[in-house]
Write an enzyme that holds these catalytic residues in place. Structure first.
Site, short mmCIF file in Angstrom:
data_model
loop_
_atom_site.label_atom_id
_atom_site.label_comp_id
_atom_site.label_asym_id
_atom_site.label_seq_id
_atom_site.Cartn_x
_atom_site.Cartn_y
_atom_site.Cartn_z
CD GLU A 1 -3.50 8.46 26.30
OE1 GLU A 1 -2.42 7.95 26.01
OE2 GLU A 1 -4.46 7.79 26.71
CG ASN B 1 -1.67 4.07 26.08
OD1 ASN B 1 -2.14 4.88 26.89
ND2 ASN B 1 -2.44 3.35 25.29
CG HIS B 2 -3.42 6.47 22.60
ND1 HIS B 2 -3.51 5.57 21.56
CD2 HIS B 2 -4.38 6.10 23.49
CE1 HIS B 2 -4.48 4.71 21.80
NE2 HIS B 2 -5.02 5.01 22.98
CG ASP C 1 -6.66 10.51 29.24
OD1 ASP C 1 -6.35 10.93 30.37
OD2 ASP C 1 -6.24 9.44 28.77
CG HIS D 1 -1.64 7.20 30.86
ND1 HIS D 1 -2.65 8.12 30.71
CD2 HIS D 1 -1.73 6.37 29.80
CE1 HIS D 1 -3.31 7.86 29.60
NE2 HIS D 1 -2.78 6.79 29.03
CG HIS E 1 -10.46 7.70 28.50
ND1 HIS E 1 -10.67 7.98 27.16
CD2 HIS E 1 -9.14 7.83 28.68
CE1 HIS E 1 -9.52 8.25 26.58
NE2 HIS E 1 -8.56 8.15 27.48
CG HIS F 1 -4.81 4.12 30.25
ND1 HIS F 1 -4.54 4.26 28.91
CD2 HIS F 1 -5.06 2.78 30.46
CE1 HIS F 1 -4.61 3.06 28.32
NE2 HIS F 1 -4.93 2.17 29.24
FE LIG Z 1 -6.44 8.27 27.11
FE LIG Z 2 -3.94 5.85 27.53
#
Ligand SMILES: [Fe+2]
Ligand SMILES: [Fe+2]
Length: 265
Positions: A40, A68-69, A9, A153, A180, A178
């Protein structure tokens, strides 16, 4: 043998700067055939804009995955419809903007890139396991084999490991995103899938998931949802490089790329 690079990410401007500085060298160094970048968090930590997407593509990404973002910037929804190189998780219910997989031919190999999202401690969207089955049945089961590469993710380690073993023998790579934080469990599963629970984050490593440390601490301690902003400072790239036998679809190696916050260069 073919190689793919997958990058974790990209968080905000520091993440974009690290990506632009390091990704072209990595593609050259590893002679990568396919490069996938999760974007994302590229737009100040929350979603993407057309401009940040273009910066990721110009850095060398063939496909940009998300999570999700992805819905954060409403003006980006039309880009999800128009640009085939940006994916959102495939297991959102039908008739939402964009698409969750892409089949592309690169260096004489057909690649199937699939973006899925977990459900443990996340939104209860459609089943990511059965969504993969449907996509793979329609587009992946060919001879010579398509090289299927999955960005899963998800929050839960257990769900990610379950997905890895579920995909083993069909997909060549399952890269978690996701959380990170890069995990040290990169390995080849028994039937040739290259697995890692999380490939990490591209941004300021000396931070809390790429965001401002004090704000994140205050959110945790005071339980007030203060708006998070990106951490500032030295940034770097994290991800994996995977070697795959293009005739069998089995992975030969999976290696982590990048530094953690505590390690010197
Ligand atoms: Fe992320
Ligand atoms: Fe995420």
């Amino acid at each position: 043998m073919v190689k793919t690079i997958m990058i974790g990410d990209v968080v905000g401007e520091p993440g974009l700067i690290a990506l632009e500085r390091e990704l072209p060298f990595l593609i050259h160094k590893y002679n990568a055939d396919l490069t996938v970048v999760n974007g994302e968090n590229a737009a100040d930590g929350f979603g993407l804009t057309e401009q940040t997407l273009n910066r990721i593509l110009q850095s060398g990404a063939d496909v940009v995955t998300s999570g999700n973002h992805i819905w954060e910037k409403r003006e980006f929804w039309s880009v999800l419809e128009d640009n085939k190189q940006i994916l959102r998780p495939a297991n959102y219910p039908q008739n939402v903007p964009g698409r969750g997989w892409l089949k592309i031919r690169k260096n004489n190999v057909y690649w199937l890139v699939v973006n899925l999202q977990g459900r443990d401690k996340m939104k209860s969207i459609d089943c990511p396991f059965r969504t993969f089955d449907t996509i793979f049945m329609a587009h992946g089961d060919t001879n010579p084999p398509v090289i299927a590469v999955v960005d899963f993710h998800a929050e839960s380690t257990q769900e990610k490991e379950a997905m890895g073993f579920y995909l083993d023998s069909r997909a060549s790579v399952m890269a978690g995103t996701h959380t990170h934080v890069q995990t040290a469990d990169n390995r080849i599963l028994p039937r040739g899938l290259a697995y890692i629970t999380d490939i990490g984050m591209t941004g300021v490593q000396d931070s809390i998931i790429g965001m401002d440390t004090q704000i994140c601490v205050d959110r945790a301690v005071k339980q007030v949802p203060y708006h998070m902003t990106c951490a500032l400072g030295e940034s770097s790239i994290q991800g994996i490089v995977v070697e795959i036998n293009e005739n069998t679809g089995k992975s030969l190696s999976i290696k982590r790329i990048g530094h953690t916050a505590s390690e010197p260069d």
